[in-house]
Design a protein around this motif. Structure first.
Motif, PDB file in Angstrom:
ATOM      1  N   SER A 141       0.869  -1.346  -0.151  1.00 10.03           N
ATOM      2  CA  SER A 141      -0.036  -0.082  -0.132  1.00 10.03           C
ATOM      3  C   SER A 141       0.922   1.252  -0.022  1.00 10.03           C
ATOM      4  O   SER A 141       0.258   2.399  -0.434  1.00 10.03           O
ATOM      5  CB  SER A 141      -0.798   0.089   1.149  1.00 10.03           C
ATOM      6  N   GLY A 142       2.047   1.286   0.551  1.00  7.40           N
ATOM      7  CA  GLY A 142       2.771   2.108   0.636  1.00  7.40           C
ATOM      8  C   GLY A 142       4.150   2.279  -0.358  1.00  7.40           C
ATOM      9  O   GLY A 142       3.934   1.447  -1.193  1.00  7.40           O
ATOM     10  N   GLN A 143       5.171   2.971  -0.289  1.00  2.00           N
ATOM     11  CA  GLN A 143       6.380   2.879  -1.152  1.00  2.00           C
ATOM     12  C   GLN A 143       7.059   1.651  -0.636  1.00  2.00           C
ATOM     13  O   GLN A 143       7.418   1.490   0.423  1.00  2.00           O
ATOM     14  CB  GLN A 143       7.184   4.014  -1.057  1.00  2.00           C
ATOM     15  N   ALA A 144       7.382   0.581  -1.685  1.00  2.00           N
ATOM     16  CA  ALA A 144       8.118  -0.535  -1.198  1.00  2.00           C
ATOM     17  C   ALA A 144       9.570  -0.559  -1.924  1.00  2.00           C
ATOM     18  O   ALA A 144       9.624  -0.082  -2.760  1.00  2.00           O
ATOM     19  CB  ALA A 144       7.184  -1.812  -2.012  1.00  2.00           C
ATOM     20  N   PHE A 145      10.326  -1.334  -1.316  1.00  2.00           N
ATOM     21  CA  PHE A 145      11.857  -1.230  -1.545  1.00  2.00           C
ATOM     22  C   PHE A 145      12.257  -2.516  -1.275  1.00  2.00           C
ATOM     23  O   PHE A 145      11.740  -3.310  -0.089  1.00  2.00           O
ATOM     24  CB  PHE A 145      12.621  -0.379  -0.770  1.00  2.00           C
ATOM     25  N   THR A 146      13.412  -3.220  -2.061  1.00  2.00           N
ATOM     26  CA  THR A 146      14.016  -4.352  -1.380  1.00  2.00           C
ATOM     27  C   THR A 146      15.097  -3.721  -0.846  1.00  2.00           C
ATOM     28  O   THR A 146      15.912  -2.684  -1.058  1.00  2.00           O
ATOM     29  CB  THR A 146      14.705  -5.057  -2.680  1.00  2.00           C
ATOM     30  N   ALA A 147      15.241  -4.456   0.656  1.00  2.00           N
ATOM     31  CA  ALA A 147      16.267  -3.802   1.662  1.00  2.00           C
ATOM     32  C   ALA A 147      17.327  -4.891   2.052  1.00  2.00           C
ATOM     33  O   ALA A 147      16.923  -5.960   2.447  1.00  2.00           O
ATOM     34  CB  ALA A 147      15.928  -2.987   3.124  1.00  2.00           C
ATOM     35  N   ARG A 148      18.585  -4.528   1.885  1.00  2.00           N
ATOM     36  CA  ARG A 148      19.595  -5.459   2.409  1.00  2.00           C
ATOM     37  C   ARG A 148      20.581  -4.579   3.299  1.00  2.00           C
ATOM     38  O   ARG A 148      20.779  -3.442   3.274  1.00  2.00           O
ATOM     39  CB  ARG A 148      20.487  -5.933   1.118  1.00  2.00           C
ATOM     40  N   TYR A 149      21.126  -5.410   4.223  1.00  2.00           N
ATOM     41  CA  TYR A 149      21.966  -4.980   5.303  1.00  2.00           C
ATOM     42  C   TYR A 149      23.239  -5.606   5.284  1.00  2.00           C
ATOM     43  O   TYR A 149      23.450  -6.768   5.296  1.00  2.00           O
ATOM     44  CB  TYR A 149      21.181  -4.818   6.557  1.00  2.00           C
ATOM     45  N   PHE A 150      24.204  -4.548   5.464  1.00  2.00           N
ATOM     46  CA  PHE A 150      25.777  -5.342   5.495  1.00  2.00           C
ATOM     47  C   PHE A 150      26.483  -4.591   6.556  1.00  2.00           C
ATOM     48  O   PHE A 150      26.556  -3.417   6.851  1.00  2.00           O
ATOM     49  CB  PHE A 150      26.479  -4.961   4.201  1.00  2.00           C
ATOM     50  N   SER A 151      27.000  -5.321   7.448  1.00  2.00           N
ATOM     51  CA  SER A 151      28.181  -5.037   8.392  1.00  2.00           C
ATOM     52  C   SER A 151      29.332  -4.899   7.752  1.00  2.00           C
ATOM     53  O   SER A 151      29.525  -5.264   6.627  1.00  2.00           O
ATOM     54  CB  SER A 151      28.019  -5.784   9.830  1.00  2.00           C
ATOM     55  N   PRO A 152      30.405  -4.293   8.343  1.00  2.00           N
ATOM     56  CA  PRO A 152      31.790  -4.201   7.890  1.00  2.00           C
ATOM     57  C   PRO A 152      32.361  -5.579   7.409  1.00  2.00           C
ATOM     58  O   PRO A 152      33.270  -5.725   6.713  1.00  2.00           O
ATOM     59  CB  PRO A 152      32.458  -3.551   8.773  1.00  2.00           C
ATOM     60  N   LYS A 153      31.803  -6.644   7.891  1.00  2.00           N
ATOM     61  CA  LYS A 153      32.173  -8.077   7.627  1.00  2.00           C
ATOM     62  C   LYS A 153      31.213  -9.070   7.205  1.00  2.00           C
ATOM     63  O   LYS A 153      31.950 -10.116   6.090  1.00  2.00           O
ATOM     64  CB  LYS A 153      32.543  -8.913   9.151  1.00  2.00           C
ATOM     65  N   ALA A 154      30.038  -8.801   6.725  1.00  2.00           N
ATOM     66  CA  ALA A 154      28.921  -9.742   6.394  1.00  2.00           C
ATOM     67  C   ALA A 154      27.731  -9.274   6.180  1.00  2.00           C
ATOM     68  O   ALA A 154      27.306  -8.050   6.729  1.00  2.00           O
ATOM     69  CB  ALA A 154      28.791 -11.025   7.062  1.00  2.00           C
ATOM     70  N   GLU A 155      26.876  -9.644   5.316  1.00  2.00           N
ATOM     71  CA  GLU A 155      25.599  -9.474   5.182  1.00  2.00           C
ATOM     72  C   GLU A 155      24.705 -10.050   6.420  1.00  2.00           C
ATOM     73  O   GLU A 155      25.012 -10.735   7.119  1.00  2.00           O
ATOM     74  CB  GLU A 155      24.736  -9.894   4.091  1.00  2.00           C
ATOM     75  N   VAL A 156      23.834  -9.293   7.173  1.00  2.00           N
ATOM     76  CA  VAL A 156      23.062  -9.669   8.243  1.00  2.00           C
ATOM     77  C   VAL A 156      21.747  -9.638   7.573  1.00  2.00           C
ATOM     78  O   VAL A 156      21.131  -8.788   6.608  1.00  2.00           O
ATOM     79  CB  VAL A 156      23.171  -8.601   9.261  1.00  2.00           C
ATOM     80  N   PRO A 157      20.907 -10.618   8.200  1.00  2.00           N
ATOM     81  CA  PRO A 157      19.269 -10.699   7.461  1.00  2.00           C
ATOM     82  C   PRO A 157      18.454  -9.422   7.826  1.00  2.00           C
ATOM     83  O   PRO A 157      17.445  -9.175   6.979  1.00  2.00           O
ATOM     84  CB  PRO A 157      18.721 -11.824   8.359  1.00  2.00           C
ATOM     85  N   PHE A 158      18.566  -8.733   8.846  1.00  3.27           N
ATOM     86  CA  PHE A 158      17.805  -7.634   9.286  1.00  3.27           C
ATOM     87  C   PHE A 158      18.582  -6.753  10.032  1.00  3.27           C
ATOM     88  O   PHE A 158      19.182  -7.163  11.026  1.00  3.27           O
ATOM     89  CB  PHE A 158      16.336  -8.128   9.835  1.00  3.27           C
ATOM     90  N   CYS A 159      18.330  -5.425   9.956  1.00  2.00           N
ATOM     91  CA  CYS A 159      18.803  -4.486  11.121  1.00  2.00           C
ATOM     92  C   CYS A 159      17.835  -3.485  11.348  1.00  2.00           C
ATOM     93  O   CYS A 159      17.500  -2.595  10.386  1.00  2.00           O
ATOM     94  CB  CYS A 159      20.264  -3.938  10.140  1.00  2.00           C
ATOM     95  N   GLY A 160      17.563  -3.396  12.458  1.00  4.87           N
ATOM     96  CA  GLY A 160      16.460  -2.198  12.694  1.00  4.87           C
ATOM     97  C   GLY A 160      17.043  -0.970  12.809  1.00  4.87           C
ATOM     98  O   GLY A 160      16.400   0.002  12.443  1.00  4.87           O
TER      99      GLY A 160
END
Length: 290
Positions: free
Chosen positions: A62-81
């Motif tokens: 219903s709103g604006q939608a995006f694919t979001a990915r999150y990376f720490s300096p060492k690896a991708e993390v599944p979710f970041c608040g």
């Protein structure tokens, strides 16, 4: 090709750029592959950076939608608040308050941004959480890595692994002084966290019925401590409700980053009949250096 000069820098869970938890924000990462996103996150050096691209084909929101990915300096993390809050504030500054949906590796995460007294407040709604028992040998290893003893734990808040988009080991300190004294074996805790697939260890001290102080060691992300951890706050809300520590309809206040000199405030909202957890906070643009 995006460089770190193109990355927006926002803090989450504070209106002060020197408080809360800083995140890198890339509002259009369509030109970046996985290796490039990791390289950008490593160069930015914050605990996480968020990268937005178009939503999956056919995704209905219903709103604006995006694919979001999150990376720490060492690896991708599944979710970041905190990076979700920072990114939502950045979007709202450009398009106005409203509703967004971030399609993350763990599922869609709705985010609403509202202007409250002239301050943009972002509220994310977690994926459905769950809680797991902590094996005795894992708890003993965590305590050893932290240089804690069993007597340092608050028996009213038993150890659990909590998930609301990422896995966190929740350990409650018996005293505020124990929470304040954080010196741990980085490599030993990192190894345990990799084995248990943990994103952070959430250390908690309960000040009152609805007010908590928290700290989050984050060696798997390449940093000693995360200053404000939205995913862990969501997991903790689920933990507190599951164990009957708070009513099913509750608003909790979590103070984090105080002992690091980056104070932030996270608001956790639980609703009767909805297993998901809402985490709210402000955000602020971090001024460019130079």
């Amino acid at each position: 090709m995006i460089t770190t000069a193109d990355v927006l820098r926002y803090t989450a869970f504070s209106t002060d750029p020197e408080g809360g938890n800083p995140a890198g924000v890339v509002l259009d990462a369509s030109g970046l592959d996985d290796a490039a996103m990791l390289a950008v996150a490593a160069e930015v050096g914050y605990s996480e950076s968020a990268f937005l691209t178009a939503p999956p084909q056919g995704f209905d929101a219903s709103g604006q939608a995006f694919t979001a990915r999150y990376f720490s300096p060492k690896a991708e993390v599944p979710f970041c608040g905190h990076a979700t809050v920072a990114t939502a504030v950045a979007l709202a500054e450009r398009t106005g308050p409203g509703d967004f949906v971030f399609v993350t590796p763990v599922g869609p995460v709705p985010v609403t941004v509202a202007s409250v007294g002239g301050v943009l407040i972002a509220t994310l709604t977690s994926v459905e959480p769950h809680i797991e028992e902590t094996a005795g040998e894992d708890l003993r290893e965590a305590l050893a890595a932290l240089d804690w003893t069993a007597e340092d734990l608050d028996p009213a808040l038993p150890p659990r692994i909590a998930f609301a988009g990422a896995r966190h080991l929740v350990l409650a300190a018996a005293t505020r002084a124990r929470l304040a004294d954080l010196q741990y074996d980085f490599a030993r805790l990192e190894a345990l966290m990799h084995r248990l697939d943990l994103t952070t260890v959430q250390l908690v001290w309960r000040e009152s019925d609805s007010v908590f102080h928290v700290r989050d060691p984050f060696p798997v992300g390449g940093v000693v401590e995360d200053p404000a951890t939205g995913a862990a706050a969501a997991a903790f809300g689920a933990y507190a409700r599951e164990l009957g520590l708070v009513p099913g309809e509750s608003e909790l206040t979590l103070h984090q980053g105080v002992d690091m000199g980056r104070p932030g405030v996270l608001t956790v909202t639980l609703r009767e009949g909805d297993p998901r957890v809402r985490v709210s906070g402000s955000g602020a643009r971090i001024p460019e250096l130079g």
